[in-house]
Motif scaffolding. Sequence first.
Motif, PDB file in Angstrom:
ATOM      1  N   VAL A 118       0.837  -1.197   0.000  1.00 52.63           N
ATOM      2  CA  VAL A 118       0.000   0.000   0.000  1.00 52.63           C
ATOM      3  C   VAL A 118       0.874   1.251   0.000  1.00 52.63           C
ATOM      4  CG1 VAL A 118      -1.651   1.343   1.348  1.00 52.63           C
ATOM      5  CG2 VAL A 118      -1.981  -1.111   1.057  1.00 52.63           C
ATOM      6  N   LEU A 119       1.920   1.250   0.819  1.00 52.03           N
ATOM      7  CA  LEU A 119       2.820   2.403   0.869  1.00 52.03           C
ATOM      8  C   LEU A 119       3.435   2.664  -0.508  1.00 52.03           C
ATOM      9  CD1 LEU A 119       4.534   4.589   2.218  1.00 52.03           C
ATOM     10  CD2 LEU A 119       6.150   2.801   2.887  1.00 52.03           C
ATOM     11  N   LEU A 120       3.929   1.633  -1.156  1.00 50.63           N
ATOM     12  CA  LEU A 120       4.555   1.797  -2.469  1.00 50.63           C
ATOM     13  C   LEU A 120       3.549   2.299  -3.507  1.00 50.63           C
ATOM     14  CD1 LEU A 120       6.774  -1.415  -2.529  1.00 50.63           C
ATOM     15  CD2 LEU A 120       7.558   0.945  -2.263  1.00 50.63           C
ATOM     16  N   ALA A 121       2.307   1.819  -3.415  1.00 50.50           N
ATOM     17  CA  ALA A 121       1.273   2.287  -4.344  1.00 50.50           C
ATOM     18  C   ALA A 121       0.990   3.771  -4.135  1.00 50.50           C
ATOM     19  CB  ALA A 121      -0.001   1.467  -4.162  1.00 50.50           C
ATOM     20  N   ARG A 122       0.935   4.192  -2.878  1.00 47.50           N
ATOM     21  CA  ARG A 122       0.702   5.607  -2.589  1.00 47.50           C
ATOM     22  C   ARG A 122       1.861   6.453  -3.133  1.00 47.50           C
ATOM     23  NH1 ARG A 122      -2.629   6.710   2.022  1.00 47.50           N
ATOM     24  NH2 ARG A 122      -4.501   5.441   1.792  1.00 47.50           N
ATOM     25  N   LEU A 123       3.093   6.000  -2.922  1.00 45.06           N
ATOM     26  CA  LEU A 123       4.247   6.747  -3.416  1.00 45.06           C
ATOM     27  C   LEU A 123       4.205   6.862  -4.939  1.00 45.06           C
ATOM     28  CD1 LEU A 123       7.240   5.466  -1.231  1.00 45.06           C
ATOM     29  CD2 LEU A 123       5.990   7.615  -1.035  1.00 45.06           C
ATOM     30  N   ARG A 124       3.893   5.745  -5.614  1.00 42.43           N
ATOM     31  CA  ARG A 124       3.837   5.783  -7.080  1.00 42.43           C
ATOM     32  C   ARG A 124       2.797   6.792  -7.562  1.00 42.43           C
ATOM     33  NH1 ARG A 124       4.306   0.134  -6.560  1.00 42.43           N
ATOM     34  NH2 ARG A 124       2.055  -0.123  -6.872  1.00 42.43           N
ATOM     35  N   ALA A 125       1.639   6.818  -6.896  1.00 43.75           N
ATOM     36  CA  ALA A 125       0.573   7.743  -7.302  1.00 43.75           C
ATOM     37  C   ALA A 125       1.021   9.192  -7.151  1.00 43.75           C
ATOM     38  CB  ALA A 125      -0.689   7.478  -6.475  1.00 43.75           C
ATOM     39  N   HIS A 126       1.631   9.510  -6.011  1.00 43.91           N
ATOM     40  CA  HIS A 126       2.094  10.879  -5.786  1.00 43.91           C
ATOM     41  C   HIS A 126       3.198  11.261  -6.762  1.00 43.91           C
ATOM     42  CE1 HIS A 126      -0.187  11.977  -2.223  1.00 43.91           C
ATOM     43  NE2 HIS A 126       0.115  10.818  -1.662  1.00 43.91           N
ATOM     44  N   LEU A 127       4.169  10.386  -6.943  1.00 43.16           N
ATOM     45  CA  LEU A 127       5.308  10.695  -7.806  1.00 43.16           C
ATOM     46  C   LEU A 127       4.902  10.771  -9.268  1.00 43.16           C
ATOM     47  CD1 LEU A 127       7.945   8.467  -5.996  1.00 43.16           C
ATOM     48  CD2 LEU A 127       7.744  10.968  -5.913  1.00 43.16           C
ATOM     49  N   ARG A 128       3.932   9.944  -9.659  1.00 43.29           N
ATOM     50  CA  ARG A 128       3.425   9.983 -11.025  1.00 43.29           C
ATOM     51  C   ARG A 128       2.792  11.352 -11.295  1.00 43.29           C
ATOM     52  NH1 ARG A 128       1.041   5.205 -10.695  1.00 43.29           N
ATOM     53  NH2 ARG A 128      -0.982   6.089 -10.182  1.00 43.29           N
ATOM     54  N   ARG A 129       2.055  11.824 -10.322  1.00 45.37           N
ATOM     55  CA  ARG A 129       1.381  13.112 -10.487  1.00 45.37           C
ATOM     56  C   ARG A 129       2.403  14.243 -10.562  1.00 45.37           C
ATOM     57  NH1 ARG A 129      -2.060  12.032  -7.158  1.00 45.37           N
ATOM     58  NH2 ARG A 129      -3.679  11.416  -8.615  1.00 45.37           N
ATOM     59  N   HIS A 130       3.470  14.148  -9.764  1.00 46.57           N
ATOM     60  CA  HIS A 130       4.506  15.183  -9.793  1.00 46.57           C
ATOM     61  C   HIS A 130       5.249  15.175 -11.126  1.00 46.57           C
ATOM     62  CE1 HIS A 130       4.999  15.649  -5.143  1.00 46.57           C
ATOM     63  NE2 HIS A 130       3.784  15.880  -5.576  1.00 46.57           N
ATOM     64  N   ALA A 131       5.347  14.010 -11.769  1.00 47.26           N
ATOM     65  CA  ALA A 131       6.155  13.880 -12.986  1.00 47.26           C
ATOM     66  C   ALA A 131       5.405  14.282 -14.244  1.00 47.26           C
ATOM     67  CB  ALA A 131       6.639  12.438 -13.140  1.00 47.26           C
ATOM     68  N   VAL A 132       4.072  14.361 -14.172  1.00 48.44           N
ATOM     69  CA  VAL A 132       3.286  14.671 -15.370  1.00 48.44           C
ATOM     70  C   VAL A 132       3.505  16.117 -15.796  1.00 48.44           C
ATOM     71  CG1 VAL A 132       0.950  14.945 -16.267  1.00 48.44           C
ATOM     72  CG2 VAL A 132       1.533  12.943 -14.897  1.00 48.44           C
ATOM     73  N   ALA A 133       3.872  16.310 -17.048  1.00 48.79           N
ATOM     74  CA  ALA A 133       4.059  17.660 -17.574  1.00 48.79           C
ATOM     75  C   ALA A 133       2.692  18.284 -17.851  1.00 48.79           C
ATOM     76  CB  ALA A 133       4.877  17.620 -18.858  1.00 48.79           C
ATOM     77  N   VAL A 134       2.515  19.521 -17.406  1.00 53.39           N
ATOM     78  CA  VAL A 134       1.234  20.223 -17.592  1.00 53.39           C
ATOM     79  C   VAL A 134       1.311  21.071 -18.846  1.00 53.39           C
ATOM     80  CG1 VAL A 134      -0.364  21.883 -16.580  1.00 53.39           C
ATOM     81  CG2 VAL A 134       0.884  20.284 -15.105  1.00 53.39           C
ATOM     82  N   PRO A 135       0.440  20.855 -19.839  1.00 49.59           N
ATOM     83  CA  PRO A 135       0.471  21.672 -21.050  1.00 49.59           C
ATOM     84  C   PRO A 135       0.153  23.126 -20.722  1.00 49.59           C
ATOM     85  CG  PRO A 135      -1.523  20.336 -20.970  1.00 49.59           C
ATOM     86  CD  PRO A 135      -0.648  19.856 -19.857  1.00 49.59           C
ATOM     87  N   ALA A 136       0.716  24.015 -21.532  1.00 53.66           N
ATOM     88  CA  ALA A 136       0.530  25.448 -21.290  1.00 53.66           C
ATOM     89  C   ALA A 136      -0.950  25.814 -21.355  1.00 53.66           C
ATOM     90  CB  ALA A 136       1.323  26.252 -22.312  1.00 53.66           C
ATOM     91  N   ARG A 137      -1.406  26.561 -20.358  1.00 51.74           N
ATOM     92  CA  ARG A 137      -2.791  27.005 -20.311  1.00 51.74           C
ATOM     93  C   ARG A 137      -2.850  28.469 -19.907  1.00 51.74           C
ATOM     94  NH1 ARG A 137      -5.166  22.117 -16.710  1.00 51.74           N
ATOM     95  NH2 ARG A 137      -2.964  21.824 -16.289  1.00 51.74           N
ATOM     96  N   GLU A 138      -3.866  29.147 -20.362  1.00 53.95           N
ATOM     97  CA  GLU A 138      -4.029  30.550 -19.994  1.00 53.95           C
ATOM     98  C   GLU A 138      -4.360  30.661 -18.512  1.00 53.95           C
ATOM     99  OE1 GLU A 138      -3.749  33.534 -21.680  1.00 53.95           O
ATOM    100  OE2 GLU A 138      -2.724  32.249 -23.137  1.00 53.95           O
ATOM    101  N   PRO A 139      -3.792  31.659 -17.834  1.00 48.93           N
ATOM    102  CA  PRO A 139      -4.144  31.851 -16.420  1.00 48.93           C
ATOM    103  C   PRO A 139      -5.635  32.123 -16.252  1.00 48.93           C
ATOM    104  CG  PRO A 139      -2.174  33.102 -16.991  1.00 48.93           C
ATOM    105  CD  PRO A 139      -2.749  32.585 -18.280  1.00 48.93           C
TER     106      PRO A 139
END
Length: 248
Positions: A118-139
Amino acid sequence: MRTPAAPDRSRLRVLVVEDDDTIGRHLETGLRSHDYAPTWCRTGAGALAEAGRAPYEVLLLDLGLPDMDGLDVARQLRGRLPDLLIVVLTARTDDIDIIAGLDAGADDYLVKPFSLTVLLARLRAHLRRHAVAVPAREPVRLGDLVVDVTARRCALLGVEVPLRAKEFDLLAVLAERAGEAVSRETLMAEVWDENWFGSTKTLDVTLAGLRRRLTEAAQADGRQARLPRITTLRGHGYRLERQPDQPN
């Protein structure tokens, strides 16, 4: 088209703060076997010193330490390292204790006993979200509030408002759907983890912190900025209003 490579976790340094020898050894061994680079400390003072010597991306923090309360460690390291992923490991099961941990700056928590899986799954979820590049969007502009998701900046009357990582993520979801009712389930899935289970009080604590920081920023130095209201929708979720409140 090439599939993007998975993040190289061998570079991710994890600071484990746990005074129980059995749990600490289990975490250290388990993390290393899954290509993380753990460092194990048994005291809060040792963890604070270690965090000053080397860069860490993840903190696994026991609250019941022999020399100081883990909440104090969380507060200090959150202040020094705003991007640090903090996961609290606690035997305290009362809601008030869990809320205190989240309010001290933790991103997530696990109640002991917990499984390494469970701990490893939680870490993967958080780190995956941090690694995703966010496309440019208007403020997004709502009254005097500007939320720039691409730059991860929030400003009122041109002055940047310092927000914790999850507070900004929560504001970003609400701002991009301004005027819409956003359910608790949607917020938990998009800000935390689509497979989240357990208490959702983390959402309420983060939302309360966001409201407090925005209100303080709006009233700082006598500014009285026009700030959109975050409305609580009982039994459903929250809505960020398009029409900002007028200053007094």
